[in-house]
Design an enzyme around this catalytic site. Sequence first.
Site, PDB file in Angstrom:
ATOM      1  N   CYS A  14      29.612 -35.485 -37.708  1.00 29.13           N
ATOM      2  CA  CYS A  14      28.815 -36.681 -37.965  1.00 29.13           C
ATOM      3  C   CYS A  14      29.685 -37.913 -37.773  1.00 29.13           C
ATOM      4  O   CYS A  14      30.889 -37.807 -37.548  1.00 29.13           O
ATOM      5  CB  CYS A  14      28.215 -36.657 -39.373  1.00 29.13           C
ATOM      6  SG  CYS A  14      29.448 -36.784 -40.695  1.00 29.13           S
ATOM      7  N   CYS A  17      32.882 -38.324 -39.784  1.00 25.44           N
ATOM      8  CA  CYS A  17      34.080 -37.648 -39.274  1.00 25.44           C
ATOM      9  C   CYS A  17      34.843 -38.569 -38.335  1.00 25.44           C
ATOM     10  O   CYS A  17      36.069 -38.692 -38.412  1.00 25.44           O
ATOM     11  CB  CYS A  17      33.694 -36.362 -38.539  1.00 25.44           C
ATOM     12  SG  CYS A  17      32.882 -35.113 -39.550  1.00 25.44           S
ATOM     13  N   ASP A 409      20.789 -55.562 -10.256  1.00 33.04           N
ATOM     14  CA  ASP A 409      21.355 -55.329  -8.929  1.00 33.04           C
ATOM     15  C   ASP A 409      20.331 -55.800  -7.891  1.00 33.04           C
ATOM     16  O   ASP A 409      19.158 -56.015  -8.217  1.00 33.04           O
ATOM     17  CB  ASP A 409      21.650 -53.839  -8.769  1.00 33.04           C
ATOM     18  CG  ASP A 409      22.148 -53.493  -7.381  1.00 33.04           C
ATOM     19  OD1 ASP A 409      23.024 -54.210  -6.868  1.00 33.04           O
ATOM     20  OD2 ASP A 409      21.640 -52.518  -6.807  1.00 33.04           O
TER      21      ASP A 409
END
Length: 634
Positions: A14, A17, A409
């Site tokens: 998760c 961590c 673009d």
Amino acid sequence: MTRTVELPIEGMTCAACAARISRGLNGLDGVAEANVNYATARAVVSYHQDSVDPATFDATIVKLGYAVAAEDADDTTEQHLAELGRRLVAATVLSVPAMLISMVPSLHFGGWEWVVAALTTPVVWWVGWPFHRVALRNLRHGATTMDTLVSMGTGAAWTWSAIALLAVDDGHVYFETAAVIVTLILLGRWFEARARRRSGDAIRALAGLGASTALLEDGSTIPVEELRVGMRVIVRPGEKIPVDGLVVDGSSSVDASMITGEPLPVPVGVGVGDEVIGATINGNGSITVEAVRVGNETKLAQIMRLVDEAQASTAPVQRLADRVSAVFVPTALGIAAVTLIGWLVAGQPATEAFTAAVAVLIIACPCALGLATPTAIMVGTGRGASLGVIIKGGEVLEATRQIDHVVVDKTGTITEGRMELVSVTVTPGTDRSEVLRRAASVESRSEHPVGEAIVAAAPDLLAVSGFQNLPGLGVSATVDGVEVVVGRRQMFDEVPEDLASAMTEAEDAGGTAVLAGWNGAARGVLVVADRIRPTSAEAVTAFRELGLEVTLLTGDNARTARTVAAAVGIDRVLAEVMPEDKDAEIQRLQAQGHVVAMVGDGINDAPALARADLGIAVGTGTDVAIETSDLTIV
């Protein structure tokens, strides 16, 4: 001197961590910055090489209860995904009937609680064992994560239910709650694992674009990994150029669209020392290229590195979520403990106090979110798919509402990305259809996109002979006994003033103009252009009505870019930019506080698509662009 290292990490479950590892690495002397990304399972550490040994990073990660993975972890990822799939199937098969029996009164029968206990016990203790294992491991290291909440919440719910079933008269049981929590969290983990498996697809797709071997001047063939600066390689017609370098012999045209995004090939070899880029495709001539950049220094490698860095970068909102998750679990556990003590101090029975504390843990588990959020995402993404918009995840839906600047673009995005014949201007007394037929007949032998557009517009073709291709100038052939030439002005002895004016006008409007004629005289001008999509101006107007700023960002020349921008209503234009420049512009806008959406379709757009807060790919574009984007417009 500052250096940067990437560390693939195993064992994170998760965002808490990731936050914990990040704190541990940033606490080391000599570390300038450590950024741990849970989504890509990587730590990017910038450090002063004279102040810290990189081996310390591995030791720190292991000390925190995690591991540094092998560089090639594809097999491990597949095994993890398969294991999650098996556990998810088992959890679903057992949890669904248990939930129905528990929550539908009409399905109750004598001893139904025992049946539910039998169905849910394997879910909580076998299917959910990875949660318990991680929670125990974190406990040994004095840490808490979401797994701690899941483990304690489901374990407490099951334990209390077992006590109520065995020892308490008419005690309420929570077996189905524990099982459903495990199932829903496991479903989320399965989706996360699939997303993380796909996170490397863009890099692998880019890596597959390059040449695998190179033909040296002496006729020997070697892997591209063995190329060194100064070596000379021969590139035959139609082959991929294996290295960034300079043309030292021969002439040709090179399809560089993967770098510039523009469809027109670039003539090389006409002048001494023309530069070519690895992975671009050689046209109809043979050239000799001297290597200037090899390996990780090539333009393709730089694009791959930019995409990888962009995918691993952490957005400000994600850093906020990491900080919240780091304190959420201890806070939830503290509230549960205070609840238990408070009820006991208030003189409530122990069973009531324990029930209240368990309720806190169960509610703190991502149960409601685990049920409501996937449902909302499923509805939203399903609706988007029905409208031709493929959305890759719930965070994408959230990001769309925060955008304030759209970067688009040109080729393949604002325009259709393919060349078409838009006009034919002829000298007085010359038949237009004759000019078109003869020019198309000659161009039918050419692979050039301009020639293909002319051929596509001709009603029929004539027989030709003696075809010649002059790279950078044009083509010629004999048609009906007449030498017909199609190309630049230099190929003609005589160019009438009206044709010269028509060429200049077409080029000022962003088109590509070629002359066609015979007997040394030009007889007509054929103008080829990349048509603007009919919906582009409408889309730009819609952006402005939403209060969004719009920028046109393209590798094409400035004149063409400004012409296209003016036609669709875009004021801000950045032209003649390389992929790294597009990525840098996105970062610059973000540094100014903008939340940026990037719309593109090409390989050259991939770094910017990955870097942007919201990457939008056009479905007709390249696979790499689609892989690196968050949202695809089919």
